[in-house]
Write an enzyme that holds these catalytic residues in place. Structure first.
Site, PDB file in Angstrom:
ATOM      1  CE  LYS A 405       6.430  -5.766   7.085  1.00 17.49           C
ATOM      2  NZ  LYS A 405       5.744  -6.534   5.922  1.00 17.49           N
ATOM      3  N   GLY A 445       4.411  -5.094  -6.849  1.00 20.03           N
ATOM      4  CA  GLY A 445       4.579  -3.849  -7.429  1.00 20.03           C
ATOM      5  C   GLY A 445       4.468  -2.310  -7.085  1.00 20.03           C
TER       6      GLY A 445
END
Length: 609
Positions: A405, A445
Site C-alpha cells: 500500500k 490470518g
C-alpha cells in the site's frame, strides 16, 4: 492394557510348548519319539523364560496390535530368530540336551506362525467388529492413495472411535486405478471426484497429499468444494516426515489451501547463522507478524530476544508461549510506545540490539483515514525514533516492515509507510547501520485481515460484505512474510526495498465465495454477498513496485530488490519537521502536507485506478 499384556504372555507361553511339541512331531515324520520329548520337558520352563524375556525386550507386549502391519511382523521375526540363537547356545552347547538339531530350526518357524496368527487375527477381528458397527450414512472418500492415505485408511478401518467408512480412494497415478487398498477401490483421478462422490454417496472427503505441490493441492480442493462434502486435509509434508499422520491431525480446509502458490524457499542455515548469538529486538512483537518473527528468532539460538509492544495482552501471550517452548531463551519483554523517544533511547541503551525488526505500526486503512494524525505520529515518527536510536547505538541491521500500500498510495496508512521507507533510505546513506525495508501484500490470518471478518460474518449467517466485485489483492501467509523479512536482513546492504514474488493476485469476491463453500454453504443462497463500494483510500488493486524502482534479482528466486528512488533529503527532513508540528497540533489539512512529501500519494482518489 496391563491385563491384555498378561493374557498375551500366557498365550505365548502355551505357544512355546505347542511349537516345541509340533516341531518334534514333524521332525519325527509325524510319529512322536517320547524319549526325545522327555529329554526336553524338564527344560520347558527355561524355554518359556527365554522366549518371554526376548519378546519383552523387543517390546512385543507394548505394540498396538490393533494396528499391526509389516513393522510389527518384522519385530516378531527378529525376536524369534534371537530366541533361536539363544536356545542353541543354552540347550545344545551349555546343557547338551539330546534333541534333533533340526528342531532348533523348525521350532521357531512354528512359533512364528502361532504368535503372528494370534496377533493379526486380533487386528482382523477388531476390524470386522468395527465395520459391523459403522453407519453407512457417513461415507468417506480419501484423495491420495499413497502412504499418508494408507495410514488414514487403516486408522479409519480399525479404530473403534471412528464411526465412518471409507468407500473409495482417488489418485492421479493411472497405474493405481482399478486396484484396491485394504479392500477399498481406487476409482480414478481428480477428474472423477465429482462423479464418484455421487456414485458412492460420499459425505466427507479427506485430502491426504502432504507432499503434493501447492498448485495441485489447490486445484483438488477447488474440485472438492463443489461437491458440498465436508472437507478435511492433512497440514503438510512435515507431519508426514515426523510421523504425525493420523485422523487427529486432519484439519478443516482453510482459504490458504486455495492459494496454490509454492512456499518461499529460504536459506535456513544462512538465516540461522545471521541470528545466532545476536541480540534481537522486535517492535510490535506481540502482533501477528511480530510474534511469528519472535518464534522463528527464538528457534535460532539468539543471545537475547527483546520484544517491545504497547499492547500488554499480546506481549504477555507471546512471552508465555516462548518461555514454555524455549525455557533456556534469554527473553526480555518491555511495554513501550515507539512514539516515546526517551523510552526508546533507554531501551536501546539497555539492550544494545544487534538486529532490529520493526513491525510496530497502525495498519487499519479505514481507521487511519479517520485518524490521519495518529497514523503519522505512530508510523512515521515512531519509526524515526527507532531509526535514530539504531544509528546512535550502532545497530548492525534494521529491517522495516512495509506494505504494498506504500506504492502510489491512496490512503494515509500507505502514505505513512512510504515515508518510513524514505526515512530508511535516507539514513542508510549516512549511517553505519544497514537499513532495509520489506514490502509485501495482505497477510492471511493477521489481525484485521479480511478472512477473520468473512468467517465471523458467515458464522452470523451473513451477509458477507465485499467492497467491490472486481477488487483484487496479493496474499501470503504469516510464515511466508516472516521468512521474507528474515532473509531480507541477510541480503541487506543498505537502503533496499525487498519485494516478494507473490504470484497471481486473488479476487476478494472469489475469496469470499470460496470461504462460504468451505464452510458448507452456498454463496447467494445460504449466505448472501453484499457489495458495499470502495472505502475512502481503497484501491481496486495494490502494486508492489513503483515504475521507477525496477527489479533486481537476489539469490532467492522469490525475493527481489527495488532500486531506491532518489529524492531531496534536505527538503524531506525539513518537511518532516513541519509534518510533526502539524500532526501534534491536530491540524485538519495534514493530508496535504503528506502529499507534499509523497507526491505519488493521491488522498482524494477513492478506489485508485
Amino acid at each position: 492394557m496391563f491385563y491384555r499384556m498378561i493374557l498375551l504372555a500366557i498365550a505365548d507361553a502355551i505357544f512355546v510348548v505347542l511349537a516345541s511339541f509340533l516341531a518334534m512331531f514333524i521332525r519325527m515324520e509325524f510319529q512322536m519319539d517320547w524319549e526325545l520329548w522327555f529329554n526336553y520337558v524338564p527344560w520347558i520352563w527355561l524355554d518359556i523364560v527365554i522366549t518371554l524375556g526376548v519378546f519383552h525386550f523387543f517390546k512385543l507386549y507394548k505394540s498396538l496390535w490393533t494396528f499391526a502391519s509389516m513393522p510389527e511382523l518384522r519385530e516378531m521375526i527378529f525376536a524369534i530368530v534371537t530366541c533361536a540363537f539363544i536356545k542353541v547356545m543354552v540347550f545344545a552347547l551349555a546343557l547338551s540336551i539330546v534333541i534333533p538339531r533340526s528342531w532348533y530350526v523348525m521350532e521357531p518357524m512354528v512359533l512364528l506362525i502361532l504368535c503372528s496368527f494370534t496377533r493379526f487375527s486380533y487386528r482382523n477381528l477388531r476390524s470386522i467388529k468395527n465395520n459391523s458397527k459403522m453407519s453407512i450414512d457417513n461415507k468417506i472418500m480419501i484423495v491420495g492413495a499413497g502412504e499418508a492415505g494408507n495410514i488414514l485408511l487403516r486408522e479409519t478401518l480399525l479404530s473403534s472411535h471412528v464411526n465412518q467408512k471409507v468407500v473409495c480412494l482417488i489418485d492421479d497415478d493411472p497405474v493405481k486405478k482399478g486396484k484396491y487398498m485394504n479392500n477399498v477401490p481406487i476409482v480414478g483421478n481428480r477428474d472423477t471426484i465429482i462423479d464418484n462422490v455421487k456414485k458412492y454417496e460420499v459425505t466427507e472427503i479427506y485430502i491426504a497429499m502432504p507432499s503434493a505441490m501447492p498448485k495441485d493441492r489447490s486445484d483438488i480442493v477447488k474440485i472438492c468444494e463443489t461437491t458440498g462434502c465436508q472437507l478435511k486435509i492433512l497440514p503438510g509434508i512435515y507431519q508426514m516426515m515426523s510421523g504425525e499422520v493420523s485422523i487427529s491431525k486432519l484439519r478443516d480446509v482453510e482459504i490458504e489451501d486455495l492459494l496454490g502458490r509454492d512456499p518461499i524457499d529460504v536459506d535456513i542455515d544462512q538465516i540461522g547463522g545471521y541470528i545466532k548469538d545476536k541480540v534481537i529486538m522486535i517492535t510490535g512483537g506481540g502482533g501477528s507478524i511480530g510474534s511469528e518473527l519472535a518464534r522463528q528468532v527464538a528457534a535460532r539460538d539468539p543471545k537475547q530476544l527483546v520484544i517491545v509492544d504497547i499492547y500488554e495482552n499480546n506481549a504477555y501471550n507471546i512471552q508465555m508461549e516462548l518461555l514454555h517452548n524455549y525455557p533456556d531463551l534469554n527473553l526480555a519483554v518491555r511495554i513501550a510506545s515507539i512514539r516515546d523517544n526517551g523510552k526508546i533511547d533507554k531501551l536501546f541503551d539497555e539492550f544494545r540490539p544487534d538486529i532490529v525488526y520493526h513491525a510496530a505500526a497502525h495498519k487499519h486503512v479505514p481507521l487511519m483515514e479517520d485518524s490521519p494524525n495518529e497514523a503519522i505520529k505512530n508510523n512515521v515518527f515512531g519509526t524515526l525514533n527507532l531509526v535514530k536510536a539504531a544509528d546512535k547505538y550502532g545497530v548492525s541491521h534494521f529491517v522495516q516492515i512495509s506494505t504494498d500500500k506504500a506504492v502510489n498510495p491512496t490512503n494515509i496508512m500507505g502514505a505513512t509507510k512510504r515515508i518510513c521507507e524514505m526515512i530508511i533510505q535516507a539514513y542508510s546513506k549516512k549511517s553505519e547501520t544497514i537499513f532495509a525495508a520489506v514490502r509485501f501484500g495482505n497477510v492471511l490470518g493477521s489481525n484485521g485481515s479480511v478472512i477473520p471478518l468473512f468467517k465471523k460474518q458467515i458464522e452470523q449467517g451473513g451477509p458477507v460484505t465485499v467492497t467491490d466485485k472486481n477488487i483484487i489483492r496479493y496474499f501470503m501467509t504469516i510464515p511466508e512474510a516472516v521468512s521474507l523479512v528474515m532473509q531480507a536482513g541477510v541480503y541487506a546492504k543498505g537502503g533496499e526495498i525487498f519485494v516478494l514474488d507473490m504470484g497471481e493476485p486473488v479476487k476478494i469476491d472469489d475469496l469470499a465465495r470460496n470461504l462460504i463453500k468451505l464452510s458448507g454453504y452456498t454463496p447467494d443462497v445460504d449466505i448472501p454477498i453484499v457489495y458495499t463500494g470502495l472505502r475512502p483510500g481503497e484501491k481496486l488493486y495494490e502494486e508492489l513496485l513503483m515504475n521507477e524502482e525496477g527489479l533486481q534479482k537476489t539469490q532467492n528466486n522469490s525475493i527481489f530488490i527495488g532500486h531506491p528512488i532518489e529524492f531531496d533529503e534536505t527538503y524531506f527532513f525539513k518537511e518532516l519537521r513541519e509534518l510533526r508540528l502539524h500532526a501534534n497540533m491536530e491540524e485538519g489539512d495534514i493530508k496535504e502536507l503528506v502529499h507534499k512529501i509523497v507526491p505519488t500519494y493521491q488522498p482524494y482518489i477513492d478506489g485508485g485506478k
